[in-house]
Design a protein around this motif. Structure first.
Motif, PDB file in Angstrom:
ATOM      1  N   ALA A 308       0.827  -1.206   0.000  1.00  0.00           N
ATOM      2  CA  ALA A 308       0.000   0.000   0.000  1.00  0.00           C
ATOM      3  C   ALA A 308       0.858   1.251   0.000  1.00  0.00           C
ATOM      4  N   ALA A 309       1.948   1.219   0.739  1.00  0.00           N
ATOM      5  CA  ALA A 309       2.824   2.394   0.825  1.00  0.00           C
ATOM      6  C   ALA A 309       3.460   2.726  -0.515  1.00  0.00           C
ATOM      7  N   GLY A 310       3.629   1.712  -1.370  1.00  0.00           N
ATOM      8  CA  GLY A 310       4.279   1.949  -2.655  1.00  0.00           C
ATOM      9  C   GLY A 310       3.341   2.351  -3.772  1.00  0.00           C
ATOM     10  N   TYR A 311       2.032   2.431  -3.486  1.00  0.00           N
ATOM     11  CA  TYR A 311       1.088   2.759  -4.551  1.00  0.00           C
ATOM     12  C   TYR A 311       0.967   4.273  -4.716  1.00  0.00           C
ATOM     13  N   GLU A 312       0.964   4.743  -5.964  1.00  0.00           N
ATOM     14  CA  GLU A 312       0.834   6.172  -6.258  1.00  0.00           C
ATOM     15  C   GLU A 312      -0.619   6.476  -6.637  1.00  0.00           C
ATOM     16  N   TRP A 313      -1.294   7.191  -5.770  1.00  0.00           N
ATOM     17  CA  TRP A 313      -2.718   7.494  -5.952  1.00  0.00           C
ATOM     18  C   TRP A 313      -2.911   8.730  -6.830  1.00  0.00           C
TER      19      TRP A 313
END
Length: 377
Positions: A308-313
């Protein structure tokens, strides 16, 4: 005064890197623990075509959970009536009652019918109902602006899934008619239009507690009230409409053999850990999981906090999941218990239904354990 009862709603989540078998075994383990922790009932959801959710056949899973526990009430949250006949539901749950008498809840939902109706309305060019412009806070409870499912309902993948859930050419009967048929079969009073009777074996005379579940003030809430049945309102699925749902139910309520007064359960998404910071880390993947559902992809295997921390929203994606993320109760035991009391007080809930998803099964068990210890003392 006894604390408000807490119950569990389980989707049998599949974590990233895990298997369906892992998820189902985790469900049985969590149910055993929930019974020890003091939760009143354990409900299994019905979801289809979701790589991250293993609870597609609640009647089958209910049998496994009931066999692994001794006093916990076990049930469906909910059987989607648009995909099954009344007789099939009565026979399945009549079988469960015969094996585990007095412990089975039959929760019924109209999501199958509602989806068909919504697609027809959109295809006919009907306007979506007018919605409130923005969020409200009611006595401390966030009521976000409603989410529009129009784009999801008109997707080709949604049409494919809907077709696979029914026999070719089949049409879902009216929800009230199906509920009426189920109740008549359970009582042994079913008659067709010509007066010919039919009897469900197993099923007739089963000691089931029948519930209706709903996300708005529409047919489910009104029918539950009119029939004098208990009602479950979904704050975790549709937080924008929970208050209208419970109001409609209470306004329609008529005493019955099942209930003298209205009885409302309200659901909430919850993650509890020893510290607020830890709970926020465990809950961080939730937005990605909701994103999968709302883009039509379906619930993905639940990501790890690192994923989750690596996902770019994008800004559009954050808006897509904002209402669900903002209404998830996350924190240390005292923090979450305080939020649940607000939910209870604002909705007038007689019972709260807690659903918790984390990547690691141990963290999910701990969440339920910590909440129970804080809530029950």
């Amino acid at each position: 005064m006894s604390p408000t009862p807490l119950s569990v709603l389980d989707l049998s989540p599949v974590p990233s890197g895990g298997t369906v078998g892992d998820a189902l075994r985790n469900t049985v383990d969590l149910a055993r623990r929930a019974e020890q922790f003091g939760y009143r009932r354990y409900w299994l959801a019905e979801h289809h075509f979701a790589a991250g959710v293993a609870s597609a056949a609640p009647a089958v899973l209910i049998g496994q959970v009931a066999a692994a526990t001794s006093a916990l009430r076990v049930g469906s949250g909910a059987v989607q009536l648009g995909h099954q006949t009344a007789l099939a539901v009565v026979e399945q749950f009549g079988t469960l009652d015969a094996l585990f008498p007095g412990r089975i809840d039959l929760g019924l939902g109209r999501s199958g019918q509602r989806r068909v109706e919504a697609v027809r309305e959109l295809a006919a060019g009907g306007p979506e109902p007018a919605h409130r412009a923005g969020p409200q806070v009611v006595d401390g409870l966030l009521i976000p602006a409603p989410f529009s499912f129009a784009k999801l309902l008109t997707s080709p993948r949604f049409a494919l899934y809907s077709a696979l859930l029914q026999q070719p050419g089949a049409e879902s009967p009216d929800f009230a008619d199906q509920v009426g048929d189920i109740l008549a079969l359970l009582r042994g009073e079913y008659r067709d239009e010509s007066g010919l009777d039919a009897h469900a074996v197993p099923g007739e005379g089963a000691d089931l507690q029948v519930w209706l579940l709903g996300s708005s003030g529409g047919q489910s809430a009104q029918l539950a009230g009119a029939l004098g049945l208990p009602f479950a309102a979904n704050y975790h699925v549709s937080p924008a409409t929970v208050l209208e749902a419970v109001r409609a139910y209470r306004a329609a309520f008529r005493p019955s053999a099942a209930l003298a007064e209205p009885y409302v359960v309200v659901s909430a998404d919850v993650v509890v850990a020893a510290k607020n910071e830890t709970a926020r880390e465990l809950a961080a993947p939730y937005g990605l999981w909701v994103r999968g559902i709302r883009t039509g992809q379906g619930a993905i295997p639940f990501p790890s906090p690192e994923q989750a921390a690596g996902y770019e929203w994008s800004a559009e994606e954050r808006e897509l999941v904002a209402d669900r993320v903002a209404t998830q109760f996350v924190g240390a035991p005292a923090t979450v218990a305080a939020k649940l009391r607000v939910l209870r007080d604002v909705t007038g809930a007689d019972e709260l239904l807690v659903t918790t998803i984390t990547h690691e099964h141990a963290a999910r068990v701990d969440s339920y354990a910590l909440l129970a210890k804080e809530w029950f003392g």
